[in-house]
Every structure is written in structure tokens, then in C-alpha cells.
Enzyme design. Sequence first.
Site, PDB file in Angstrom:
ATOM      1  N   ASP A 232     -96.211  -3.855   2.331  1.00  0.00           N
ATOM      2  CA  ASP A 232     -95.829  -2.650   3.096  1.00  0.00           C
ATOM      3  C   ASP A 232     -97.296  -2.292   3.314  1.00  0.00           C
ATOM      4  O   ASP A 232     -97.698  -1.703   4.491  1.00  0.00           O
ATOM      5  CB  ASP A 232     -95.226  -1.545   2.341  1.00  0.00           C
ATOM      6  CG  ASP A 232     -93.678  -1.952   2.018  1.00  0.00           C
ATOM      7  OD1 ASP A 232     -93.271  -2.600   2.896  1.00  0.00           O
ATOM      8  OD2 ASP A 232     -92.979  -0.967   1.547  1.00  0.00           O
ATOM      9  N   GLU A 256     -91.869  -8.026   9.961  1.00  0.00           N
ATOM     10  CA  GLU A 256     -93.290  -8.254  10.211  1.00  0.00           C
ATOM     11  C   GLU A 256     -93.662  -8.420  11.718  1.00  0.00           C
ATOM     12  O   GLU A 256     -94.680  -8.764  12.056  1.00  0.00           O
ATOM     13  CB  GLU A 256     -93.930  -9.224   9.264  1.00  0.00           C
ATOM     14  CG  GLU A 256     -93.618 -10.652   9.641  1.00  0.00           C
ATOM     15  CD  GLU A 256     -92.304 -11.360   9.090  1.00  0.00           C
ATOM     16  OE1 GLU A 256     -92.281 -12.363   9.195  1.00  0.00           O
ATOM     17  OE2 GLU A 256     -91.431 -10.498   8.579  1.00  0.00           O
TER      18      GLU A 256
END
Length: 339
Positions: A232, A256
Amino acid sequence: MKTPVTPTDLESLDPGGGGIPSWYRDRIIYALAIAGAVFLLPFGLNNVVRGRMGLGIANLVIVGMLALNAQALRRGRALPIPVALVFVPVAAGLPLGIRALGFMAVLWCYPAAMLFFCMLPRRLANFLAAGIVLSVAPMVYVDMGTGAAVRFVVTLTLLVVFTNLFLGVIDSLRDQLVQQAVRDPLTGAFNRRRMDRELRAAAARGSAASLLVMDIDHFKQVNDRFGHAGGDDVLVAVASVLAREAGGDLFRFGGEEFAVLLPGASARDALREAERLRRAVGEGDAGRAGRVTVSIGVAALRPGDTCDTWLHRADAALYEAKRLGRDRVAYAEEALAPA
């Protein structure tokens, strides 16, 4: 009745000046038409029978206007009478009522003020509510004395103030809903819902535009090594660089995966922008992971492209960049040489 349009995208909760969203006013207008038939119509007929023709006609005109708009809404059509025109007989009826009925007519000023806020943008509603105060207070003073006039001004002003406070809370909650609906909560980038909307709009316009689709290289290894919290951190760091450096809107549409829409950009412009963003990410600090890289696919909008075909070509270019070794830019238009 055809149900008034209900937005599926919370971005459409734009109230057009603050307060009640414009799309919801259609429901209010329909409900008011029914309420007008039940309550205002008997008052109007009673006033006509008793010889108060001006007041009775004003009541009946209001009912008729609301009925025409309600019928149009029932058929899914545009309003034949602008909402603002409904308040012309309202404005005419209030002073006539006060002259004819005295204190009993003053009470109608309160629902009239609330009606403004339910059906009009807040700025205009405030203006009209102030108009009620300024125009009716002198009549109350003449007919009922200073005490009644002061009480009328204070109570109606408090109603307006409290209504504005309530609508301010609605505006704040609406803004929060919009942000939750179109923003990725982790990175702050726009989400897939917003991206699809913007791509459809760009494709419909047909003017020059380019799309960059990018993927953080070897992101699974980042998660394996640093855990999801570390992953994260990398996503936030990369999104921060892209948001700062990109020349267009930034979207996160996968784990992503990010995208940047470049309105007005040719393929060559987009390739230069993609190379610049690739270097910016590679030179940035990604937190615990240190340095990360991105692969980027570029696709310029072509005649006949839809949102899906455009995104598919950009995605295919991204996979080509990854196939060629990652940390590089690839383009969908194979005949175009890099700048």
C-alpha cells in the site's frame, strides 16, 4: 408514472447552486402537484366562491402549473413550465391573501419559503425568501402592528437560517458521497467508474486524446517481501508521483494498475509524456520498497474507437512493454516510430 431519472453515478448529485439535487426536484414537483390538488385546489375554489377572485385565481394558477409539469414528468418529458415561473402566482397571491385574510394568510409565507428551497437553487431561494420578508413585513406592520411584524421577520428569518444550515449539511454529505463514488480511497486517484465515464466522453467527442495505462513492475514481489501494508505504501508513493507529474487525470483501475487520460494529446505527445512519467516514478522514493519502476502502454484515440476498444489497445501495449523487459514504454500504433 415514469419514475424521474435517478442517477446511477453519484457524480450527478449536483444541485445546481447548492441544496436539493436538481434530479430530485422532479420528484418534489410531482409530489407538490398532488398536494396542490388536495390542499390548494379547495382553497382556490373557496376563494372564488367567496368573491376573492384575485387570490382564488392565483391559487388555481399555481395548481394548474404544477399539474402540467406533473403530467409531463409522468410521461418522461421535459417540464413545459420553468420552475421559477411557478413562483409568480405565489408572489402575487401572498399580498392578496394578507389583505383579504390577515394573519391566516401570513402563515402561508412559511411553506412558501420552504417551497423555494425545495424547488430552486439555494441562492435563488434565499433571494426569494428575503423578498417575502421585505415585502410582507410592511403589510403585517400596517395591518397588525409592530409586535406582529417583528415576530414575523424574526421567525421567517430563523426558518431561512435553519434551512440553510440543514442544506449545508446535505451539501457536505453529498460531497463526501461523490468523493467516495469516484475516488480510490487508498491513493486518492479517480477510480474505474470515473475512468469509464471519462473515456466514453472522450471517445464520443472524437477529438485528439491519448491514454496511458501503466503497471508497477514486480509488484507481487513487493507484497511478498513487505506485506500488504508495504505494498500500500508503494501504491500511495507511485500515485503521488503520477498525480504531481501527469498532464491529465490519474485513475487507479486495478490492484497496481494506473491510467492517465491526456485530452488533446497526439500519439507522439503521449509517448513523450509516458517516458517522462516512467523516469519520474523510477527516480522517486517508494517507501520501504525503495525504488520501483513502471511499464506503460500508450494508445491514441482513433476514429471509431469506443471506450472498450481504446482501453484494449492501451492494455495490449502495456503487456508488450512488460514482454519486452518492463520499465519501458510501448505503443499500440506499431507503424509509429518513437519521437
